[in-house]
Design a protein around this motif. Structure first.
Motif, PDB file in Angstrom:
ATOM      1  N   ASP A 199       0.829  -1.446   0.180  1.00 42.60           N
ATOM      2  CA  ASP A 199       0.103   0.044   0.172  1.00 42.60           C
ATOM      3  C   ASP A 199       0.810   1.299  -0.189  1.00 42.60           C
ATOM      4  OD1 ASP A 199      -2.166   1.701   0.299  1.00 42.60           O
ATOM      5  OD2 ASP A 199      -2.879   1.015   2.507  1.00 42.60           O
ATOM      6  N   GLU A 200       1.243   2.021  -0.847  1.00 42.70           N
ATOM      7  CA  GLU A 200       2.254   2.882  -0.912  1.00 42.70           C
ATOM      8  C   GLU A 200       0.490   4.439  -0.172  1.00 42.70           C
ATOM      9  OE1 GLU A 200       1.407   5.023  -4.832  1.00 42.70           O
ATOM     10  OE2 GLU A 200       0.234   3.386  -5.296  1.00 42.70           O
ATOM     11  N   HIS A 201      -0.355   4.165  -0.050  1.00 46.54           N
ATOM     12  CA  HIS A 201      -0.362   5.275   0.660  1.00 46.54           C
ATOM     13  C   HIS A 201      -0.625   4.879   2.520  1.00 46.54           C
ATOM     14  CE1 HIS A 201      -1.720   6.787  -3.019  1.00 46.54           C
ATOM     15  NE2 HIS A 201      -2.446   6.350  -3.342  1.00 46.54           N
ATOM     16  N   PHE A 202      -0.305   3.878   2.561  1.00 50.85           N
ATOM     17  CA  PHE A 202       0.243   3.385   4.081  1.00 50.85           C
ATOM     18  C   PHE A 202      -0.289   4.333   4.998  1.00 50.85           C
ATOM     19  CE2 PHE A 202       1.871   1.588   7.966  1.00 50.85           C
ATOM     20  CZ  PHE A 202       0.923   0.508   8.352  1.00 50.85           C
ATOM     21  N   SER A 203      -1.133   4.443   6.109  1.00 55.54           N
ATOM     22  CA  SER A 203      -0.876   6.102   7.054  1.00 55.54           C
ATOM     23  C   SER A 203      -1.628   5.763   8.660  1.00 55.54           C
ATOM     24  CB  SER A 203      -1.583   6.785   6.598  1.00 55.54           C
ATOM     25  OG  SER A 203      -3.182   6.108   6.181  1.00 55.54           O
ATOM     26  N   TYR A 204      -1.634   6.562   9.488  1.00 53.81           N
ATOM     27  CA  TYR A 204      -1.546   5.894  10.377  1.00 53.81           C
ATOM     28  C   TYR A 204      -3.038   6.244  10.403  1.00 53.81           C
ATOM     29  CZ  TYR A 204      -2.914   7.025  15.419  1.00 53.81           C
ATOM     30  OH  TYR A 204      -3.467   7.444  16.656  1.00 53.81           O
ATOM     31  N   CYS A 205      -4.253   6.662   9.530  1.00 50.80           N
ATOM     32  CA  CYS A 205      -5.417   6.242  10.288  1.00 50.80           C
ATOM     33  C   CYS A 205      -5.476   4.735   9.317  1.00 50.80           C
ATOM     34  CB  CYS A 205      -5.968   7.561   9.275  1.00 50.80           C
ATOM     35  SG  CYS A 205      -5.881   9.600   9.894  1.00 50.80           S
ATOM     36  N   LYS A 206      -4.812   4.422   8.823  1.00 52.68           N
ATOM     37  CA  LYS A 206      -5.415   3.058   7.837  1.00 52.68           C
ATOM     38  C   LYS A 206      -5.269   1.701   9.208  1.00 52.68           C
ATOM     39  CE  LYS A 206      -4.999   3.910   2.843  1.00 52.68           C
ATOM     40  NZ  LYS A 206      -4.369   3.312   1.186  1.00 52.68           N
ATOM     41  N   MET A 207      -3.987   2.010   9.653  1.00 47.47           N
ATOM     42  CA  MET A 207      -3.453   1.805  10.780  1.00 47.47           C
ATOM     43  C   MET A 207      -4.729   1.584  11.946  1.00 47.47           C
ATOM     44  SD  MET A 207       0.289   1.604  13.300  1.00 47.47           S
ATOM     45  CE  MET A 207       1.114   0.966  11.851  1.00 47.47           C
ATOM     46  N   ALA A 208      -4.696   2.162  12.554  1.00 48.71           N
ATOM     47  CA  ALA A 208      -5.801   3.001  13.216  1.00 48.71           C
ATOM     48  C   ALA A 208      -6.774   2.100  13.361  1.00 48.71           C
ATOM     49  CB  ALA A 208      -5.771   4.428  13.570  1.00 48.71           C
ATOM     50  N   ARG A 209      -7.429   2.271  11.679  1.00 47.00           N
ATOM     51  CA  ARG A 209      -9.275   1.903  11.352  1.00 47.00           C
ATOM     52  C   ARG A 209      -8.298   0.409  11.816  1.00 47.00           C
ATOM     53  NH1 ARG A 209     -13.325   4.444   9.570  1.00 47.00           N
ATOM     54  NH2 ARG A 209     -12.655   6.398   8.481  1.00 47.00           N
ATOM     55  N   ALA A 210      -7.570  -0.601  11.152  1.00 46.81           N
ATOM     56  CA  ALA A 210      -7.315  -1.975  11.157  1.00 46.81           C
ATOM     57  C   ALA A 210      -7.019  -2.510  13.006  1.00 46.81           C
ATOM     58  CB  ALA A 210      -6.078  -2.249  10.530  1.00 46.81           C
ATOM     59  N   CYS A 211      -6.667  -2.012  13.199  1.00 44.28           N
ATOM     60  CA  CYS A 211      -6.682  -2.270  15.319  1.00 44.28           C
ATOM     61  C   CYS A 211      -7.657  -1.989  15.438  1.00 44.28           C
ATOM     62  CB  CYS A 211      -5.622  -1.173  15.265  1.00 44.28           C
ATOM     63  SG  CYS A 211      -5.200  -1.175  17.366  1.00 44.28           S
ATOM     64  N   HIS A 212      -8.061  -1.353  15.681  1.00 43.40           N
ATOM     65  CA  HIS A 212      -9.946  -0.534  15.987  1.00 43.40           C
ATOM     66  C   HIS A 212     -10.768  -2.694  15.720  1.00 43.40           C
ATOM     67  CE1 HIS A 212     -13.428   0.733  17.504  1.00 43.40           C
ATOM     68  NE2 HIS A 212     -13.961   0.926  16.433  1.00 43.40           N
ATOM     69  N   ILE A 213     -10.724  -2.934  14.538  1.00 38.61           N
ATOM     70  CA  ILE A 213     -11.839  -3.882  14.051  1.00 38.61           C
ATOM     71  C   ILE A 213     -11.018  -5.005  14.222  1.00 38.61           C
ATOM     72  CG2 ILE A 213     -12.322  -5.306  12.181  1.00 38.61           C
ATOM     73  CD1 ILE A 213     -11.817  -1.990  10.141  1.00 38.61           C
ATOM     74  N   LEU A 214      -9.463  -4.647  14.627  1.00 31.02           N
ATOM     75  CA  LEU A 214      -9.264  -6.525  15.192  1.00 31.02           C
ATOM     76  C   LEU A 214      -9.639  -6.318  16.033  1.00 31.02           C
ATOM     77  CD1 LEU A 214      -6.151  -6.286  12.633  1.00 31.02           C
ATOM     78  CD2 LEU A 214      -7.713  -8.274  12.451  1.00 31.02           C
ATOM     79  N   CYS A 215      -9.265  -5.768  17.066  1.00 31.28           N
ATOM     80  CA  CYS A 215      -9.658  -5.442  18.375  1.00 31.28           C
ATOM     81  C   CYS A 215     -11.226  -5.298  19.331  1.00 31.28           C
ATOM     82  CB  CYS A 215      -9.082  -3.963  19.361  1.00 31.28           C
ATOM     83  SG  CYS A 215      -7.389  -4.590  19.464  1.00 31.28           S
ATOM     84  N   ARG A 216     -11.692  -4.988  18.385  1.00 33.25           N
ATOM     85  CA  ARG A 216     -13.445  -5.179  18.430  1.00 33.25           C
ATOM     86  C   ARG A 216     -14.024  -6.244  18.475  1.00 33.25           C
ATOM     87  NH1 ARG A 216     -16.019  -0.450  19.332  1.00 33.25           N
ATOM     88  NH2 ARG A 216     -18.113  -1.809  19.222  1.00 33.25           N
TER      89      ARG A 216
END
Length: 314
Positions: free
Chosen positions: A175-192
């Protein structure tokens, strides 16, 4: 491999011995980039070899790649364009297709109500869509907005029920557009959602070019694994899971299969993990003399400078 673990150089063998070796397998798996093509250019002789193995020697030929930047049908189109005569796109084994097949087998994933969050390129979204699976995020930029702090983003986006509800999987690719926001979304989903799947196309940590090196998918997924406290399941080589559908259907017997590739860590390790014979070609980053200086790397059973060199025996 010969006794003692010595790699056999096929060009050093008499033709009769190579013919006997050819009869020892029914199925051929070949890597793509660096083995039979470079981007959109065939490596000289590779198509002729795979076509001869299939059409004149009766081998079942599959192209297996860790390339998650194209869909299975797009990779099949490339193969056809470059002269490889594989029968149909089912003879292309790619991470995007393996992801679809894996999701369809998961008892906790229901494509009629679950969607997939993709930290990756647009091809992953296309493959999912072509197979009736809804996704979002693929190929999309999501930087932290100017003037926003991380708290602003989290309160605005992650407190919404739809930020995690009915998200049945997180898929990570290059992902050439990898970002803090994407990491945060993924983290939130996987933890929830503890039952959500967590998949990655491959774990290539770095892509090396003559003049520079860039981070690979393995670098992106490592950050998400660290914050989510979960490990992603790899949907590419060297994980044997990618061959399960073929093995279960009886279309492939590992002990009668040859894996051809250019990368010891991916292709040769994959062959070893699956119980297959392995042939390393020197058209990638690992000519045999360089490989043999790195004893910690998986050593192949057989070696050719390039796949086209096999043509003289066919």
């Amino acid at each position: 491999m010969m006794e003692g673990g010595t790699t056999i150089k096929l060009l050093d063998l008499p033709g009769q011995q190579v013919s006997e070796w050819l009869r020892s397998f029914d199925t051929v798996l070949s890597d793509g980039d660096g083995t039979i093509w470079q981007d959109d250019t065939e490596i000289e002789g590779a198509a002729a070899v795979l076509n001869a193995l299939q059409n004149h020697h009766g081998k079942r030929v599959y192209i297996i790649t860790n390339n998650g930047l194209k869909t299975r049908s797009e990779l099949f189109g490339r193969a056809q364009h470059l002269g490889f005569q594989v029968p149909n796109d089912q003879h292309i084994i790619s991470p995007t297709a393996t992801i679809v097949e894996h999701l369809k087998q998961l008892p906790d994933f229901d494509s009629s109500k679950h969607k997939v969050y993709v930290v990756g390129n647009a091809a992953i979204g296309r493959e999912l869509r072509e197979n009736g699976i809804e996704s979002y995020g693929a190929g999309v930029e999501e930087p932290l907005a100017k003037g926003d702090k991380w708290q602003d983003f989290a309160m605005r986006e992650l407190t919404k029920p739809e930020a995690a509800d009915n998200v049945g999987a997180v898929v990570v690719g290059w992902d050439e557009h990898f970002s803090y926001c994407k990491m945060a979304r993924a983290c939130h989903i996987l933890c929830r959602n503890e039952n959500s799947a967590f998949l990655v196309t491959n774990r290539d940590a770095v892509h090396k070019y003559p003049n520079f090196c860039i981070p690979g998918t393995g670098a992106f997924v490592a950050g998400i694994e660290a914050c989510a406290g979960r490990e992603a399941l790899e949907m590419g080589k060297p994980n044997p899971v990618v061959l399960e559908p073929l093995i279960q259907s009886g279309a492939l017997r590992p002990q009668r299969t040859l894996m051809i590739g250019d990368c010891p860590k991916m292709d040769i390790a994959f062959a070893r993990n699956c119980g297959m014979q392995s042939l390393l070609v020197g058209t990638g980053s690992f000519p045999l003399d360089i490989l043999q200086q790195n004893s910690h790397l998986p050593q192949p059973d057989f070696y050719l400078p390039k796949l086209g060199d096999l043509l003289q025996f066919l």
